[in-house]
Design a protein around this motif. Structure first.
Motif, PDB file in Angstrom:
ATOM      1  N   GLY A   7       6.756  -5.038  -8.296  1.00  0.00           N
ATOM      2  CA  GLY A   7       6.635  -5.861  -7.101  1.00  0.00           C
ATOM      3  C   GLY A   7       6.149  -7.261  -7.427  1.00  0.00           C
ATOM      4  N   THR A  63       3.651  -0.648  -4.327  1.00  0.00           N
ATOM      5  CA  THR A  63       3.682  -1.960  -4.962  1.00  0.00           C
ATOM      6  C   THR A  63       4.089  -2.987  -3.904  1.00  0.00           C
ATOM      7  OG1 THR A  63       4.551  -3.240  -6.837  1.00  0.00           O
ATOM      8  CG2 THR A  63       6.080  -1.721  -5.781  1.00  0.00           C
ATOM      9  N   GLN A  64       3.381  -4.095  -3.879  1.00  0.00           N
ATOM     10  CA  GLN A  64       3.607  -5.104  -2.842  1.00  0.00           C
ATOM     11  C   GLN A  64       4.805  -5.968  -3.189  1.00  0.00           C
ATOM     12  OE1 GLN A  64       1.782  -5.818   0.163  1.00  0.00           O
ATOM     13  NE2 GLN A  64       3.533  -7.184   0.515  1.00  0.00           N
ATOM     14  N   LEU A 121      12.302  -2.730  -8.745  1.00  0.00           N
ATOM     15  CA  LEU A 121      11.153  -1.841  -8.730  1.00  0.00           C
ATOM     16  C   LEU A 121      11.433  -0.636  -9.619  1.00  0.00           C
ATOM     17  CD1 LEU A 121      10.245  -1.805  -4.929  1.00  0.00           C
ATOM     18  CD2 LEU A 121       9.567  -3.443  -6.697  1.00  0.00           C
ATOM     19  N   GLU A 171       4.524   3.212  -9.272  1.00  0.00           N
ATOM     20  CA  GLU A 171       5.471   2.137  -9.035  1.00  0.00           C
ATOM     21  C   GLU A 171       5.044   0.869  -9.765  1.00  0.00           C
ATOM     22  OE1 GLU A 171       4.829   4.210  -4.951  1.00  0.00           O
ATOM     23  OE2 GLU A 171       3.614   3.505  -6.622  1.00  0.00           O
ATOM     24  N   SER A 172       6.028   0.053 -10.102  1.00  0.00           N
ATOM     25  CA  SER A 172       5.765  -1.260 -10.685  1.00  0.00           C
ATOM     26  C   SER A 172       6.935  -2.181 -10.352  1.00  0.00           C
ATOM     27  CB  SER A 172       5.581  -1.164 -12.206  1.00  0.00           C
ATOM     28  OG  SER A 172       6.742  -0.653 -12.815  1.00  0.00           O
ATOM     29  N   CYS A 182       9.892   3.299 -10.632  1.00  0.00           N
ATOM     30  CA  CYS A 182       9.009   4.433 -10.338  1.00  0.00           C
ATOM     31  C   CYS A 182       9.057   5.368 -11.531  1.00  0.00           C
ATOM     32  CB  CYS A 182       9.461   5.150  -9.077  1.00  0.00           C
ATOM     33  SG  CYS A 182       8.581   6.694  -8.759  1.00  0.00           S
TER      34      CYS A 182
END
Length: 115
Positions: free
Chosen positions: A9, A109-110, A20, A6-7, A22
């Motif tokens: 955030g 991802t936060q 987001l 994931e990226s 994935c």
């Protein structure tokens, strides 16, 4: 073994947007189901949005009308467009996939929504 990453955030103000991404190491076209989940501190992981086996999408009531799940099978990538974010959307967001009895998870991802 499918790998999910994931990226996208980050920190955003209430009312803002994030997308987001994935990215899968293999084909997502053949997966029985894929979706986005989230886990807030002290809470259980919950479904946010998913593609289910019939090809339809499923959304949590709390995000309907604000979040949109999409996918690009040619890039083995799934997205979550999040609009009108609220503080209660703050959580670690995970990409998950299910196929032939096996569940795959990304590292998360936060997403933090705060002024």
């Amino acid at each position: 073994q499918m790998q999910l990453v994931e990226s996208g955030g980050g920190l955003v103000q209430p009312g803002g947007s994030l997308r987001l991404t994935c990215t899968a190491s293999g084909s997502i076209f053949s997966m029985n189901a894929m979706g986005w989940y989230r886990q807030a501190p002290g809470k259980e992981r919950e479904l946010v949005a998913a593609f289910i086996e019939s090809g339809n999408t499923n959304y949590a009531n709390s995000v309907k009308g604000r979040f949109t799940i999409s996918r690009d099978n040619t890039k083995n990538t799934m997205y979550l467009q999040m609009n009108n974010l609220k503080p209660e959307d703050t959580a670690v967001y995970y990409c998950g996939g299910y196929n032939l009895g096996t569940t795959y998870w990304g590292q998360g991802t936060q997403v933090t929504v705060s002024s």
